[in-house]
Design a protein around this motif. Sequence first.
Motif, short mmCIF file in Angstrom:
data_model
loop_
_atom_site.label_atom_id
_atom_site.label_comp_id
_atom_site.label_asym_id
_atom_site.label_seq_id
_atom_site.Cartn_x
_atom_site.Cartn_y
_atom_site.Cartn_z
N ASP A 82 0.87 -1.18 0.00
CA ASP A 82 0.00 0.00 0.00
C ASP A 82 0.90 1.22 0.00
O ASP A 82 1.70 1.41 0.92
CB ASP A 82 -0.88 -0.01 1.24
CG ASP A 82 -1.97 1.06 1.20
OD1 ASP A 82 -1.73 2.11 0.57
OD2 ASP A 82 -3.03 0.85 1.79
N ARG A 84 0.48 4.14 0.72
CA ARG A 84 0.30 5.14 1.79
C ARG A 84 1.25 4.90 2.97
O ARG A 84 1.43 5.76 3.80
CB ARG A 84 -1.16 5.13 2.27
CG ARG A 84 -2.08 5.82 1.29
CD ARG A 84 -3.53 5.58 1.63
NE ARG A 84 -3.89 4.19 1.43
CZ ARG A 84 -5.15 3.77 1.44
NH1 ARG A 84 -6.12 4.62 1.65
NH2 ARG A 84 -5.42 2.51 1.23
N THR A 189 -8.51 1.84 4.76
CA THR A 189 -8.10 1.68 3.35
C THR A 189 -9.29 1.78 2.40
O THR A 189 -9.10 1.82 1.19
CB THR A 189 -7.40 0.33 3.14
OG1 THR A 189 -8.34 -0.73 3.37
CG2 THR A 189 -6.21 0.17 4.07
#
Length: 327
Positions: A82, A84, A189
Amino acid sequence: MTTRKEFKQRNRKKRRKRKAFIAVFLLFLIIGIGISSYEYMAGKRDAMGETEGELENNEFKHEFQGVDNKDGKTTVLMLGVDKRSNKETMRTDTIMIAQYDPEENEAKLASLMRDTYVDIPGYGYNKLNAAFAFGGPELLRQTIKKNFGIETEYYSIVDFDGFKQIVDTVAPEGIEVDVEKKMYHKDNTGTINLEPGTQKLNGEELLGYARYRGDASSDFGRVKRQQEVIQLMKDKLVSAKGLLKVPRLIGTIQPYVDTNIDSGKMVGLAKDFIFNAPDNIETLRIPVEGSYWNERYSHAGAVLAHDEQKNREALQKFFEVEDSSKE
């Protein structure tokens, strides 16, 4: 009897036909290159327009010390992350080893459960995905070699946003999936909300399907669905329509992938795989059935303890390799 004049005229006609054929072939080749270039750049523009702060390409390339097994097979450590998460705290959500053997026309895919309790070089025992957080794909490679005796030559880190773009490029109408149950899960998410039944899922929905773990099967169900999705993606890509989208797909993928596979190798692999694709991808999950149990440790939390020798042997047998940790 053919006269000399008639013989010359016939040869001239053959040469004209040959020249005409070559001209037409070159015309299609030029058009194809033009279209491919346009599609590649279009895919790259689309991807760059959709993402901010994407993976820095080849971020770990010079750190990764992959080893060629010298058996003609290509072995890749495939990781899903991910974007992020920052580099210091990033843990990989998906850990797979993919192997392609062009001579035998075989493709294999082993999923390694991220909570598998393993010995990480320099850090001691912890969850498998902690190795990535501690030292990126190179430490994860070393960890897999130490615990399972498997060597990987390449790595490929794919951002989950990139996965969505890939699906929507290859199958803008969606990919048909039989969703076995109601799937609903909401966290930081995003939201997964799928109804049961056969349906076409777009990139975001298919990613949610692959990542869902909100039922009793938890990570085990997720690994099974991830392998299913890769098989579906393979089938879609090697279809006639999928082949036409390869140039745009490559452009779409680039901003979301960090890999040490150079462009020449990638083109060669794509050519071999797409035009000679195996019917099925053989799959395996580690730990194998009947070889694991749940444990909890203060430094690692809930983990999957496992029969280390049994899983080591299972993975080596699956990939048909000798124990690389003994070298």
